[in-house]
Scaffold this active site. Structure first.
Site, PDB file in Angstrom:
ATOM      1  N   TYR A   1       6.989 -12.881  22.098  1.00 29.34           N
ATOM      2  CA  TYR A   1       6.044 -12.520  20.720  1.00 29.34           C
ATOM      3  C   TYR A   1       7.643 -12.791  19.644  1.00 29.34           C
ATOM      4  O   TYR A   1       7.136 -13.578  19.077  1.00 29.34           O
ATOM      5  CB  TYR A   1       6.603 -11.181  20.889  1.00 29.34           C
ATOM      6  CG  TYR A   1       6.376  -9.873  20.139  1.00 29.34           C
ATOM      7  CD1 TYR A   1       5.060  -9.899  19.637  1.00 29.34           C
ATOM      8  CD2 TYR A   1       7.432  -9.662  19.345  1.00 29.34           C
ATOM      9  CE1 TYR A   1       4.800  -9.499  17.817  1.00 29.34           C
ATOM     10  CE2 TYR A   1       6.564  -9.253  18.006  1.00 29.34           C
ATOM     11  CZ  TYR A   1       5.171  -9.135  18.028  1.00 29.34           C
ATOM     12  OH  TYR A   1       5.179  -7.849  16.333  1.00 29.34           O
TER      13      TYR A   1
ATOM     14  N   LYS B   1       6.453 -14.422  16.143  1.00 22.50           N
ATOM     15  CA  LYS B   1       6.590 -13.963  14.440  1.00 22.50           C
ATOM     16  C   LYS B   1       7.946 -14.446  13.468  1.00 22.50           C
ATOM     17  O   LYS B   1       7.639 -15.195  13.062  1.00 22.50           O
ATOM     18  CB  LYS B   1       7.335 -12.842  14.865  1.00 22.50           C
ATOM     19  CG  LYS B   1       6.592 -11.827  15.319  1.00 22.50           C
ATOM     20  CD  LYS B   1       5.404 -11.646  14.432  1.00 22.50           C
ATOM     21  CE  LYS B   1       3.759 -11.119  14.463  1.00 22.50           C
ATOM     22  NZ  LYS B   1       2.574 -10.870  13.851  1.00 22.50           N
TER      23      LYS B   1
ATOM     24  N   THR C   1       1.720   1.877  15.385  1.00 20.60           N
ATOM     25  CA  THR C   1       0.767   1.083  15.328  1.00 20.60           C
ATOM     26  C   THR C   1      -0.393   0.702  16.853  1.00 20.60           C
ATOM     27  O   THR C   1       0.526   1.882  17.430  1.00 20.60           O
ATOM     28  CB  THR C   1       0.061  -0.041  14.564  1.00 20.60           C
ATOM     29  OG1 THR C   1       1.013  -1.513  16.132  1.00 20.60           O
ATOM     30  CG2 THR C   1       1.123  -0.085  13.342  1.00 20.60           C
TER      31      THR C   1
END
Length: 306
Positions: free
Chosen positions: A175, A179, A212
């Site tokens: 991840y 990014k 989120t």
């Protein structure tokens, strides 16, 4: 600067904005704010039911909003190409592109339909391909192009010898690589825009620790103690999706933004707080690695920026 909010977004009437992953979370909040400011907004996502619900929500809150859901599956380069072809056929230039969609820290290695590792393929490669295919429409409008990065970029490393983590898959390092790649993409696109006179404003943003569905759909999939811990952590150190969307809205709309800038929350360690300039870690500024990543991305997607 005084605290910047959605009330500070200039009138966006006549502009077309495309937001990926806009059926929920940060993307939906971004689409809502842009529509409220008068922009025509294309909600780009893969789930038709969620897309129609997002359209209805925006129109409920803003009766005159011009919003349209368009299907794009960012785990499929063919779907990205099809979406871009529809945009190109319309002939309308794109003023704002927010590459927001993503997945986070999937517990097990998965692959896209093209055989790329799911996080790298969805978060980064698909957005590289989308931006490249939409380039004529972006250049025509002298667009703002916003890549969604993360504080996770700080621990990221571009694994050029195995970008897809065929060996040694670990959820969080993968991840973090995606990014970091998104931030490096924004900076490299700015350099190439200047060199080629594309007149794009290529920038990046991150939401801090925002509430989120990323956690629930990634490391906390299936619920249990991980899901509970994630919810508690965000409540303690983070903020809402609406607040988390402010940095990318600032990047997309604030007058005077220059290519290569990076935006994020201004609170402790950039976890939350009002939006402003974020900290770019040294590895994101490595132009040699950025050039190699760009070349690898063209090879893996089959998309050239000309």
């Amino acid at each position: 600067m005084a605290t910047w909010t959605t009330k500070d977004i200039p009138n966006q009437s006549g502009k077309l904005a495309v937001v990926t992953g806009a059926t929920g979370g940060l993307g939906l909040e971004t689409a809502l704010a842009l529509a409220s400011a008068g922009a025509d907004v294309i909600i780009a996502g893969r789930n038709l039911a969620k897309g129609r619900a997002a359209e209805e929500l925006i129109r409920t809150r803003h009766a005159n909003a011009k919003v349209l859901f368009e299907v794009i599956d960012l785990a499929s380069l063919a779907s990205v190409s099809a979406f871009a072809e529809r945009m190109l056929r319309s002939g309308r230039s794109i003023d704002i592109l927010v590459n927001n969609a993503g997945v986070m820290a999937l517990p097990k290695r998965e692959t896209t339909v093209d055989g790329n590792e799911m996080q790298f393929g969805t978060n980064y490669l698909s957005h590289f391909a989308l931006t490249g295919r939409l380039l004529p429409l972006l250049v025509a409008a002298k667009a703002r192009v916003v890549q969604l990065s993360s504080i996770a970029h700080r621990s990221g490393k571009i694994r050029l010898d195995d970008l897809n983590y065929a060996q040694g898959y670990k959820p969080w390092p993968v991840y973090s690589q995606t990014k970091l790649a998104m931030l490096m993409f924004a900076l490299e696109l700015d350099r190439r825009s200047r060199a080629n006179n594309w007149d794009l404003t290529s920038v990046a943003a991150h939401p801090g620790a925002a509430s989120t569905d990323l956690m629930a759909n990634g490391p906390a999939a299936g619920g249990g103690i991980m899901a509970l811990a994630g919810q508690i952590a965000v409540k303690l150190i983070g903020h809402s999706a609406a607040e988390g969307a402010l940095p990318q809205l600032m990047a997309a709309t604030m007058p005077g933004v220059r290519g290569g800038e990076y935006f994020g929350p201004q609170g402790w360690k950039e976890f939350k707080g009002p939006p402003g300039h974020g900290k770019i870690e040294r590895q994101a500024l490595d132009t040699a690695i950025a050039a190699q990543l760009w070349a690898a991305s063209e090879r893996l997607t089959g998309v050239s920026f000309g």
